[in-house]
Design an enzyme around this catalytic site. Structure first.
Site, PDB file in Angstrom:
ATOM      1  N   ARG A   1       0.728  -1.077   0.060  1.00 64.09           N
ATOM      2  CA  ARG A   1      -0.085   0.197   0.315  1.00 64.09           C
ATOM      3  C   ARG A   1       0.646   1.513   0.069  1.00 64.09           C
ATOM      4  O   ARG A   1       1.527   1.199   0.182  1.00 64.09           O
ATOM      5  CB  ARG A   1      -0.818  -0.204   1.176  1.00 64.09           C
ATOM      6  CG  ARG A   1      -2.007  -0.939   0.928  1.00 64.09           C
ATOM      7  CD  ARG A   1      -2.730  -1.537   2.657  1.00 64.09           C
ATOM      8  NE  ARG A   1      -3.405  -2.106   2.148  1.00 64.09           N
ATOM      9  CZ  ARG A   1      -4.089  -3.219   3.157  1.00 64.09           C
ATOM     10  NH1 ARG A   1      -3.987  -2.461   4.794  1.00 64.09           N
ATOM     11  NH2 ARG A   1      -5.127  -4.324   3.302  1.00 64.09           N
TER      12      ARG A   1
ATOM     13  N   ARG B   1     -13.320   4.524  20.181  1.00 62.79           N
ATOM     14  CA  ARG B   1     -12.168   5.088  18.750  1.00 62.79           C
ATOM     15  C   ARG B   1     -12.964   5.938  17.589  1.00 62.79           C
ATOM     16  O   ARG B   1     -12.737   7.123  17.454  1.00 62.79           O
ATOM     17  CB  ARG B   1     -12.078   3.599  18.408  1.00 62.79           C
ATOM     18  CG  ARG B   1     -11.084   2.842  19.285  1.00 62.79           C
ATOM     19  CD  ARG B   1     -10.598   1.499  18.062  1.00 62.79           C
ATOM     20  NE  ARG B   1     -10.283   0.675  18.805  1.00 62.79           N
ATOM     21  CZ  ARG B   1      -9.594  -1.125  18.117  1.00 62.79           C
ATOM     22  NH1 ARG B   1     -10.533  -1.004  16.779  1.00 62.79           N
ATOM     23  NH2 ARG B   1      -8.279  -1.215  18.480  1.00 62.79           N
TER      24      ARG B   1
ATOM     25  N   ARG C   1     -16.276  -6.977  15.366  1.00 66.97           N
ATOM     26  CA  ARG C   1     -15.430  -7.647  16.028  1.00 66.97           C
ATOM     27  C   ARG C   1     -15.467  -7.893  17.370  1.00 66.97           C
ATOM     28  O   ARG C   1     -14.867  -8.521  18.008  1.00 66.97           O
ATOM     29  CB  ARG C   1     -15.070  -5.949  16.336  1.00 66.97           C
ATOM     30  CG  ARG C   1     -14.115  -5.616  14.863  1.00 66.97           C
ATOM     31  CD  ARG C   1     -12.959  -4.418  15.605  1.00 66.97           C
ATOM     32  NE  ARG C   1     -12.478  -3.867  14.503  1.00 66.97           N
ATOM     33  CZ  ARG C   1     -11.079  -4.810  13.932  1.00 66.97           C
ATOM     34  NH1 ARG C   1     -10.909  -5.239  14.669  1.00 66.97           N
ATOM     35  NH2 ARG C   1     -10.794  -3.958  13.008  1.00 66.97           N
TER      36      ARG C   1
END
Length: 389
Positions: free
Chosen positions: A177, A270, A281
């Protein structure tokens, strides 16, 4: 007790019959050792590659030669070798005129790893393992669900003890990336190459994610250890299970949240994921926590309800709570003489310098505490120089 001669003196001056009525004439730098009915000939190069030392096998019963699959990265060719048979299916190979950090190698021919690889590959297999002086601290495997704080704990260790801990660089077959550097963020590799290396037993753990392979190679852990640092592996439970089943002797730590409610609050704080991602998650975390607690993989479990207290407990587990940061200590090298004789006495190898102008130097290798082995390093070698009479 008693003295036994080394088996390195056969330089194959007369050659062998190769099974077709034609003599094979190894070069004069080749060295052979006899184990049972088979001679292992060490020398030349591997499959035409001049950068790697070759290995051939001669069967005295069938009078045939074979070229085994050679696993691991072996020593580079040099001006000569000494070889001696060791117990448990290993051959000690000493490069002449080389520094101690590149002179001691082990060729495994009948170890548990070799027998396993023979079954997998269906053919003759040998494997190289580099000999390393002294022992190293056990690597640390840290697992836990996303959001539990294991990354923060690892960062705190690395910041307080930068010369003591290091990360292994994982391999992946996906494309780099933006801003990612090969060898820094990942070792980027071809899928065919990585699949072959996995088959050859070079990976501690691996997984396929969205069609790309990710994994931790044994070499990437050994490189960190060779630098004098203790390797930290941040991997999931599946990866930890694979490492546990490997030859790597590590410490396994699982970090748990104080509760699923606390973990959910941390993930939401977050502010980086959608509701769907958070729920996914949480489901994954619940499964991973259950596996981490019941799998028998992890010797230690930490509950991160207070970061500072959890970090203090982690340091206590690693035996470093009262240690000041230290720099790694380099082991002084010893050059092995180009001309020498080798004698085996129990677990000790005596290397006596020979030739004109010698200084009566004898190098003693103590192999009584060696550990590890292919496809990683063989550690625990004690090496010393003494004046011979």
């Amino acid at each position: 007790m008693g003295e036994a001669p080394a088996f390195f003196v056969d330089h194959l001056e007369n050659g062998y019959t190769n099974g077709f009525g034609v003599k094979s004439e190894p070069k004069n730098r080749d060295t052979s050792v006899l184990i049972g009915d088979r001679s292992f000939v060490i020398g030349g190069n591997h499959e035409g590659n001049p950068l790697f030392l070759g290995v051939q096998i001669h069967d005295k019963v069938t009078n045939k030669w074979s070229s085994p699959s050679v696993l691991g990265t072996g020593p580079k060719p040099c001006k000569g070798y000494s070889a001696i048979v060791l117990p448990k299916g290993r051959i000690l190979v000493i490069k002449k005129g080389s520094a101690s950090d590149d002179s001691i190698w082990f060729l495994e021919v009948d170890t548990p790893f070799i027998r396993e690889q023979k079954k997998l590959l269906g053919r003759e297999v040998v494997a190289w393992s580099k000999g390393v002086r002294g022992n190293a601290e056990k690597p640390i495997v840290i697992s836990g669900p996303s959001g539990v704080g294991k990354g923060t704990l690892i960062s705190m260790l690395m910041k307080e003890f930068p010369s003591m801990f290091g990360f292994s660089v994982s391999h992946t077959t996906r494309a780099p990336r933006c801003m990612e550097k090969n060898g820094v963020h990942y070792h980027f590799t071809d899928k065919t190459v990585m699949e072959k290396e996995i088959k050859d037993g070079k990976f501690l753990e691996f997984a396929s994610v969205h069609g790309n392979l990710y994994g931790t190679s044994i070499e990437s852990v050994e490189v960190v250890t060779d630098s004098g640092k203790r390797c930290i592996l941040d991997i999931d439970v599946q990866g930890a299970r694979s490492v546990k089943a490997s030859s790597l002797d590590a410490i396994f730590i699982f970090v748990c949240p104080p509760s699923m409610k606390e973990l959910e609050d941390r993930l939401r704080a977050r502010g980086t994921e959608t509701e769907e991602q958070i729920q996914k998650r949480l489901r994954n975390a619940d499964a991973e926590i259950k596996a981490g607690k019941s799998s028998g993989i992890f010797e230690h479990k930490l509950y991160n309800d207070n970061l500072e207290e959890c970090y203090k407990t982690l340091k206590n587990l690693l035996g470093i709570n009262d240690l000041a940061p230290v720099n790694g200590v380099e082991v002084e090298g010893i050059n092995l003489p180009k001309e020498h004789t080798v004698t085996k006495m129990d677990d000790k190898i005596l290397i006596q310098e020979t030739g004109e102008g010698t200084k009566n130097k004898m190098i003693v290798l103590d192999l009584s505490s060696i550990n590890g082995g292919a496809p990683g390093r063989t550690r625990g070698i004690v090496l010393d120089t003494v004046k011979s009479s």
